[in-house]
Write an enzyme that holds these catalytic residues in place. Structure first.
Site, PDB file in Angstrom:
ATOM      1  N   SER A 140      40.756  44.598  42.087  1.00 32.63           N
ATOM      2  CA  SER A 140      41.081  46.081  42.541  1.00 32.63           C
ATOM      3  C   SER A 140      42.348  46.102  42.063  1.00 32.63           C
ATOM      4  O   SER A 140      43.237  44.754  42.285  1.00 32.63           O
ATOM      5  CB  SER A 140      40.812  46.580  44.042  1.00 32.63           C
ATOM      6  OG  SER A 140      40.919  47.612  44.385  1.00 32.63           O
ATOM      7  N   TYR A 154      41.055  43.632  53.063  1.00 34.12           N
ATOM      8  CA  TYR A 154      40.361  44.138  51.757  1.00 34.12           C
ATOM      9  C   TYR A 154      41.308  43.726  50.455  1.00 34.12           C
ATOM     10  O   TYR A 154      41.106  43.133  49.559  1.00 34.12           O
ATOM     11  CB  TYR A 154      39.575  45.986  51.800  1.00 34.12           C
ATOM     12  CG  TYR A 154      39.135  45.834  50.430  1.00 34.12           C
ATOM     13  CD1 TYR A 154      37.895  45.677  50.231  1.00 34.12           C
ATOM     14  CD2 TYR A 154      39.982  46.901  49.805  1.00 34.12           C
ATOM     15  CE1 TYR A 154      37.252  46.415  49.257  1.00 34.12           C
ATOM     16  CE2 TYR A 154      39.289  47.715  48.233  1.00 34.12           C
ATOM     17  CZ  TYR A 154      38.070  46.934  48.383  1.00 34.12           C
ATOM     18  OH  TYR A 154      37.411  47.431  46.429  1.00 34.12           O
TER      19      TYR A 154
END
Length: 248
Positions: A140, A154
Site C-alpha cells: 500500500s 494497517y
C-alpha cells in the site's frame, strides 16, 4: 504471457476485479477466499462468459496456514503449473494503539503480514520447483511512512509486506522467478468506502485496470495508479517529521 494465475481474496474488491480482467485476457484462474459462495457465483459467471478458460475456486482462510499450502499445491496440480500468484487477501480493521482493541490489531497483523508470509512460502516453493513464476505482493502507499490512529497498524503491516517483497527480490535476482511489490493508493472498495479522508480515490474499474497493467509490467515496485501516487510517495518520504505530523 502468464497463463495460470492464482489470486487470494478473490471474492470481492480488487481480487474479484483482477479475476475479471485476466479472464477477459484468456487466463486460467485459481481463485480462493473465505466466501466460497461468492467464489462459486464468480466462477459460473466467468466460465459462461469465457468458456475457453478454466476457473478453479476453493474456500480458504489465509490465516489457516496449513490450508494455504494445501490449496496452492492443489491448484498447481489441477492446472499443471502456476505462473503468477497474487497475494491479495487482507483486511483493514486496525484500531488506535492503547485503547483496548489489541484483538483487532492482532487480527490485522496476522491477516496482512503473517498470512502473506505463508502465501509467499507456498508460492515460492512451487516457483523454485518450476524454476519460474511471478509472485505479486499487495502492499500500500501507506507503507511509505508511519500513520496515526486507526491507520497505524494497517500501515505497519503493509510496510512489512513491502520489506518482505524486497528481500525476496534480492533472493531471486538473476533467476527466472520475479517478485513485484504493488502499492495501491485509494481505490474504491468496501475496505475504504466509508473513509472520508481518501484523497485521489479512483473508482474500482479504473483502479483494477491500473493494477493489472502494473502487475503485468513485472516491475519490482509500482504505485497504483501511477499518477499521483508515484511522485507523492517521494514527497511523503522526504517530508520532515514535524510537517508530516501536521498534515497527516
Amino acid at each position: 504471457m502468464r497463463k495460470n494465475i492464482l489470486i487470494t481474496g478473490a471474492s470481492t474488491g480488487l481480487g474479484e476485479g483482477m479475476a475479471r480482467e485476466w479472464a477477459a485476457k484468456g487466463c486460467n484462474l485459481a481463485l480462493c477466499a473465505r466466501s466460497a459462495g461468492k467464489l462459486e457465483a464468480l466462477q459460473r459467471e466467468l466460465q459462461q462468459a469465457y468458456p475457453d478458460i478454466r476457473v478453479l475456486v476453493r474456500g480458504l482462510d489465509v490465516c489457516e496456514y496449513d490450508q494455504v499450502f494445501e490449496v496452492f499445491e492443489g491448484f498447481r496440480h489441477e492446472l499443471g503449473s502456476l505462473d503468477r500468484v497474487v497475494v491479495n487477501a487482507g483486511i483493514g480493521i486496525s484500531q488506535p494503539v492503547g485503547y483496548g482493541r489489541f484483538e483487532a490489531n492482532r487480527q490485522t497483523a496476522e491477516t496482512n503480514f503473517v498470512a502473506a508470509i505463508a502465501q509467499s512460502e507456498a508460492a515460492m516453493a512451487i516457483f523454485r520447483e518450476q524454476n519460474s513464476g511471478h509472485l505479486v505482493l499487495m502492499s500500500s502507499v501507506s507503507a511509505v511512512r508511519g500513520f496515526r490512529g486507526p491507520m497505524n497498524i494497517y500501515a505497519a503491516t503493509k510496510a512489512a509486506v513491502a520489506t518482505l517483497a524486497e528481500g525476496l527480490q534480492l533472493d531471486t535476482r538473476g533467476t527466472p522467478i520475479k517478485v513485484s511489490n504493488i502499492m495501491p493508493g485509494f481505490i474504491l472498495t468496501d475496505i475504504n468506502r466509508d473513509t472520508k479522508n481518501a484523497p485521489f480515490r479512483v473508482d474500482l474499474d479504473t483502479g483494477v485496470k491500473a493494477l493489472v497493467k502494473a502487475i503485468e509490467s513485472e516491475r519490482r515496485r509500482a504505485y497504483v495508479p501511477w499518477w499521483p501516487w508515484t511522485p507523492l510517495s517521494y514527497v511523503l518520504k522526504a517530508m520532515p517529521f514535524g510537517l508530516f505530523a501536521r498534515v497527516m
